[in-house]
Design a protein around this motif. Structure first.
Motif, PDB file in Angstrom:
ATOM      1  N   TYR A 133      40.969 -11.600 -57.736  1.00 27.78           N
ATOM      2  CA  TYR A 133      41.706 -11.129 -58.918  1.00 27.78           C
ATOM      3  C   TYR A 133      42.521  -9.927 -58.455  1.00 27.78           C
ATOM      4  CZ  TYR A 133      42.627  -9.886 -63.799  1.00 27.78           C
ATOM      5  OH  TYR A 133      43.233  -9.629 -65.004  1.00 27.78           O
ATOM      6  N   ALA A 134      43.840 -10.005 -58.564  1.00 29.48           N
ATOM      7  CA  ALA A 134      44.688  -8.939 -58.033  1.00 29.48           C
ATOM      8  C   ALA A 134      45.792  -8.569 -59.020  1.00 29.48           C
ATOM      9  CB  ALA A 134      45.322  -9.376 -56.712  1.00 29.48           C
ATOM     10  N   ILE A 135      46.127  -7.271 -59.047  1.00 28.29           N
ATOM     11  CA  ILE A 135      47.272  -6.772 -59.811  1.00 28.29           C
ATOM     12  C   ILE A 135      48.314  -6.313 -58.806  1.00 28.29           C
ATOM     13  CG2 ILE A 135      48.080  -5.068 -61.482  1.00 28.29           C
ATOM     14  CD1 ILE A 135      45.204  -4.950 -62.550  1.00 28.29           C
ATOM     15  N   VAL A 136      49.497  -6.913 -58.876  1.00 28.63           N
ATOM     16  CA  VAL A 136      50.541  -6.673 -57.879  1.00 28.63           C
ATOM     17  C   VAL A 136      51.758  -6.056 -58.555  1.00 28.63           C
ATOM     18  CG1 VAL A 136      51.943  -7.711 -56.066  1.00 28.63           C
ATOM     19  CG2 VAL A 136      49.755  -8.761 -56.714  1.00 28.63           C
ATOM     20  N   LYS A 137      52.264  -4.963 -57.988  1.00 30.50           N
ATOM     21  CA  LYS A 137      53.507  -4.355 -58.482  1.00 30.50           C
ATOM     22  C   LYS A 137      54.662  -5.177 -57.926  1.00 30.50           C
ATOM     23  CE  LYS A 137      55.865   0.104 -58.900  1.00 30.50           C
ATOM     24  NZ  LYS A 137      55.859   0.051 -60.377  1.00 30.50           N
ATOM     25  N   LEU A 138      55.426  -5.804 -58.825  1.00 32.01           N
ATOM     26  CA  LEU A 138      56.439  -6.762 -58.396  1.00 32.01           C
ATOM     27  C   LEU A 138      57.559  -6.135 -57.576  1.00 32.01           C
ATOM     28  CD1 LEU A 138      56.768  -9.011 -61.571  1.00 32.01           C
ATOM     29  CD2 LEU A 138      55.979  -9.724 -59.317  1.00 32.01           C
ATOM     30  N   SER A 139      58.018  -4.938 -57.970  1.00 32.39           N
ATOM     31  CA  SER A 139      59.181  -4.357 -57.309  1.00 32.39           C
ATOM     32  C   SER A 139      58.925  -4.019 -55.845  1.00 32.39           C
ATOM     33  CB  SER A 139      59.637  -3.099 -58.055  1.00 32.39           C
ATOM     34  OG  SER A 139      58.585  -2.150 -58.102  1.00 32.39           O
ATOM     35  N   THR A 140      57.676  -3.713 -55.498  1.00 27.49           N
ATOM     36  CA  THR A 140      57.347  -3.335 -54.125  1.00 27.49           C
ATOM     37  C   THR A 140      56.346  -4.270 -53.452  1.00 27.49           C
ATOM     38  OG1 THR A 140      55.540  -1.902 -54.872  1.00 27.49           O
ATOM     39  CG2 THR A 140      57.722  -0.899 -54.677  1.00 27.49           C
ATOM     40  N   ARG A 141      55.816  -5.246 -54.232  1.00 24.52           N
ATOM     41  CA  ARG A 141      54.764  -6.152 -53.759  1.00 24.52           C
ATOM     42  C   ARG A 141      53.509  -5.395 -53.329  1.00 24.52           C
ATOM     43  NH1 ARG A 141      56.764 -11.777 -52.008  1.00 24.52           N
ATOM     44  NH2 ARG A 141      58.873 -11.816 -52.783  1.00 24.52           N
ATOM     45  N   GLN A 142      53.319  -4.229 -53.890  1.00 24.96           N
ATOM     46  CA  GLN A 142      52.126  -3.440 -53.591  1.00 24.96           C
ATOM     47  C   GLN A 142      50.936  -3.962 -54.388  1.00 24.96           C
ATOM     48  OE1 GLN A 142      52.425   0.604 -54.854  1.00 24.96           O
ATOM     49  NE2 GLN A 142      50.332   1.134 -54.235  1.00 24.96           N
ATOM     50  N   LEU A 143      49.797  -4.088 -53.730  1.00 24.79           N
ATOM     51  CA  LEU A 143      48.564  -4.469 -54.413  1.00 24.79           C
ATOM     52  C   LEU A 143      47.967  -3.215 -55.046  1.00 24.79           C
ATOM     53  CD1 LEU A 143      47.039  -6.892 -51.755  1.00 24.79           C
ATOM     54  CD2 LEU A 143      48.002  -7.506 -53.962  1.00 24.79           C
ATOM     55  N   LEU A 144      47.973  -3.166 -56.370  1.00 21.81           N
ATOM     56  CA  LEU A 144      47.469  -1.989 -57.069  1.00 21.81           C
ATOM     57  C   LEU A 144      45.951  -2.008 -57.186  1.00 21.81           C
ATOM     58  CD1 LEU A 144      50.090  -1.762 -59.947  1.00 21.81           C
ATOM     59  CD2 LEU A 144      50.052  -0.478 -57.810  1.00 21.81           C
ATOM     60  N   ALA A 145      45.381  -3.190 -57.346  1.00 21.45           N
ATOM     61  CA  ALA A 145      43.922  -3.321 -57.456  1.00 21.45           C
ATOM     62  C   ALA A 145      43.533  -4.754 -57.143  1.00 21.45           C
ATOM     63  CB  ALA A 145      43.454  -2.943 -58.854  1.00 21.45           C
ATOM     64  N   VAL A 146      42.459  -4.901 -56.370  1.00 14.37           N
ATOM     65  CA  VAL A 146      42.030  -6.232 -55.935  1.00 14.37           C
ATOM     66  C   VAL A 146      40.515  -6.344 -56.024  1.00 14.37           C
ATOM     67  CG1 VAL A 146      41.926  -7.874 -54.020  1.00 14.37           C
ATOM     68  CG2 VAL A 146      43.975  -6.464 -54.335  1.00 14.37           C
ATOM     69  N   GLN A 147      40.072  -7.452 -56.574  1.00 18.50           N
ATOM     70  CA  GLN A 147      38.666  -7.857 -56.486  1.00 18.50           C
ATOM     71  C   GLN A 147      38.670  -9.176 -55.717  1.00 18.50           C
ATOM     72  OE1 GLN A 147      36.929  -9.288 -60.083  1.00 18.50           O
ATOM     73  NE2 GLN A 147      34.833  -9.201 -59.334  1.00 18.50           N
ATOM     74  N   CYS A 148      37.990  -9.220 -54.581  1.00 22.60           N
ATOM     75  CA  CYS A 148      38.115 -10.382 -53.692  1.00 22.60           C
ATOM     76  C   CYS A 148      36.752 -10.795 -53.137  1.00 22.60           C
ATOM     77  CB  CYS A 148      39.081 -10.050 -52.552  1.00 22.60           C
ATOM     78  SG  CYS A 148      39.371 -11.434 -51.434  1.00 22.60           S
ATOM     79  N   LYS A 149      36.528 -12.120 -53.085  1.00 23.61           N
ATOM     80  CA  LYS A 149      35.294 -12.663 -52.511  1.00 23.61           C
ATOM     81  C   LYS A 149      35.590 -13.652 -51.385  1.00 23.61           C
ATOM     82  CE  LYS A 149      32.927 -12.456 -57.003  1.00 23.61           C
ATOM     83  NZ  LYS A 149      32.231 -13.251 -58.051  1.00 23.61           N
ATOM     84  N   LEU A 150      36.829 -13.664 -50.897  1.00 23.00           N
ATOM     85  CA  LEU A 150      37.237 -14.655 -49.907  1.00 23.00           C
ATOM     86  C   LEU A 150      36.523 -14.480 -48.571  1.00 23.00           C
ATOM     87  CD1 LEU A 150      41.098 -14.800 -50.561  1.00 23.00           C
ATOM     88  CD2 LEU A 150      39.336 -16.373 -51.370  1.00 23.00           C
ATOM     89  N   CYS A 151      36.073 -13.271 -48.279  1.00 27.05           N
ATOM     90  CA  CYS A 151      35.404 -13.020 -46.997  1.00 27.05           C
ATOM     91  C   CYS A 151      33.886 -13.189 -47.081  1.00 27.05           C
ATOM     92  CB  CYS A 151      35.731 -11.610 -46.503  1.00 27.05           C
ATOM     93  SG  CYS A 151      37.499 -11.356 -46.211  1.00 27.05           S
ATOM     94  N   GLY A 152      33.412 -13.696 -48.202  1.00 31.85           N
ATOM     95  CA  GLY A 152      31.983 -13.948 -48.327  1.00 31.85           C
ATOM     96  C   GLY A 152      31.212 -12.891 -49.090  1.00 31.85           C
ATOM     97  N   ARG A 153      31.814 -11.746 -49.327  1.00 28.48           N
ATOM     98  CA  ARG A 153      31.152 -10.715 -50.126  1.00 28.48           C
ATOM     99  C   ARG A 153      32.185 -10.114 -51.074  1.00 28.48           C
ATOM    100  NH1 ARG A 153      32.106  -5.430 -48.437  1.00 28.48           N
ATOM    101  NH2 ARG A 153      33.270  -5.209 -46.480  1.00 28.48           N
ATOM    102  N   GLU A 154      31.694  -9.595 -52.174  1.00 28.62           N
ATOM    103  CA  GLU A 154      32.612  -9.033 -53.155  1.00 28.62           C
ATOM    104  C   GLU A 154      33.165  -7.706 -52.658  1.00 28.62           C
ATOM    105  OE1 GLU A 154      32.854  -8.314 -57.982  1.00 28.62           O
ATOM    106  OE2 GLU A 154      30.966  -8.888 -57.034  1.00 28.62           O
ATOM    107  N   LYS A 155      34.497  -7.565 -52.715  1.00 26.92           N
ATOM    108  CA  LYS A 155      35.158  -6.376 -52.198  1.00 26.92           C
ATOM    109  C   LYS A 155      36.213  -5.907 -53.188  1.00 26.92           C
ATOM    110  CE  LYS A 155      37.832  -4.701 -48.219  1.00 26.92           C
ATOM    111  NZ  LYS A 155      38.485  -5.062 -46.944  1.00 26.92           N
ATOM    112  N   TYR A 156      36.324  -4.583 -53.329  1.00 24.82           N
ATOM    113  CA  TYR A 156      37.355  -3.979 -54.168  1.00 24.82           C
ATOM    114  C   TYR A 156      38.259  -3.144 -53.268  1.00 24.82           C
ATOM    115  CZ  TYR A 156      34.544  -5.386 -58.145  1.00 24.82           C
ATOM    116  OH  TYR A 156      33.845  -6.127 -59.062  1.00 24.82           O
TER     117      TYR A 156
END
Length: 231
Positions: free
Chosen positions: A181-204
């Motif tokens: 789950y990610a919030i991306v600033k469109l004008s700069t493509r900056q990731l403002l906040a990310v919750q990710c489990k793709l690497c096998g563990r939950e990461k913020y």
């Protein structure tokens, strides 16, 4: 339900007067309600401390007006004209685009959700509270409202949610799937906040996303750019 300390008749009369005619001096309130001035000022101080009234100016020349909490109290206790209360709530909550009926339906909704510790003060605060209590499927909390109130309240909620997101994140896009789950600033493509489990563990994170997520986000953004002309 929101909690208010029990008020005596003179306190209720002061609140009713300020709601109807504020901003107003307490001198005028005391004179018109036939109250001793010192008694009226003591009551006003207690009403300020309880969050129902607010004042601007010096101790004797202050102008008193009702807060959002005070207006909600007056609405529930029926201390003043419903139209006056709703007009003031519409002004204070920045809901100029909405009818009094829509404002009232939102107020009814908030009051059914709010407990005694619910924060009151701005539309953003109230909408955030509802979302925290009800989740994204906030309509399930509308079960006790009539069908028309549900429709009208949902319009104000939609406005509040969009305004809330815009104020915090501006030109941003939510990109989400099962593993992230990610919030991306469109004008700069900056990731403002990310919750990710793709690497096998939950990461913020925001500054150090994993390469797998960055690749996925880029694909999603390319797809989104076809739908967002400003990007």
């Amino acid at each position: 339900m929101l909690y208010w300390s029990k008020l005596d008749d003179s306190a209720n009369n002061i609140v009713a007067y300020v709601v109807s005619d504020g901003p107003v001096t307490m001198y005028r309130v005391a004179r018109d309600l036939n109250l001793h001035f010192s008694h009226a000022y003591r009551k006003a101080k207690k009403l300020e401390d309880s969050g129902l009234l607010t004042s601007i100016g010096g101790p004797r020349a202050s102008l008193y007006d009702a807060t959002v909490r005070g207006l909600l109290y007056a609405y529930v206790a029926k201390l003043a004209s419903r139209e006056i209360i709703l007009k003031k709530l519409r002004e204070m909550l920045g809901l100029h685009l909405f009818s009094l009926e829509e404002v009232e339906s939102f107020i009814k909704f908030f009051l059914t959700v709010a407990n005694k510790e619910a924060p009151v003060g701005s539309l953003a605060t109230m909408v955030s509270y509802i979302l925290d209590k009800c989740g994204s499927d906030y309509t399930r909390c509308m079960a006790n409202l009539g069908e028309r109130d549900r429709v009208l309240a949902s319009r104000v909620m939609a406005y509040g949610i969009i305004k809330l997101i815009h104020n915090f994140f501006g030109d941003s896009l939510v990109v989400a799937d099962e593993g992230y789950y990610a919030i991306v600033k469109l004008s700069t493509r900056q990731l403002l906040a990310v919750q990710c489990k793709l690497c096998g563990r939950e990461k913020y994170c925001s500054l150090d996303p994993c390469p797998s997520l960055k690749d996925i986000i880029e694909v999603k953004l390319r797809d989104a750019s076809r739908l967002v002309p400003a990007f």
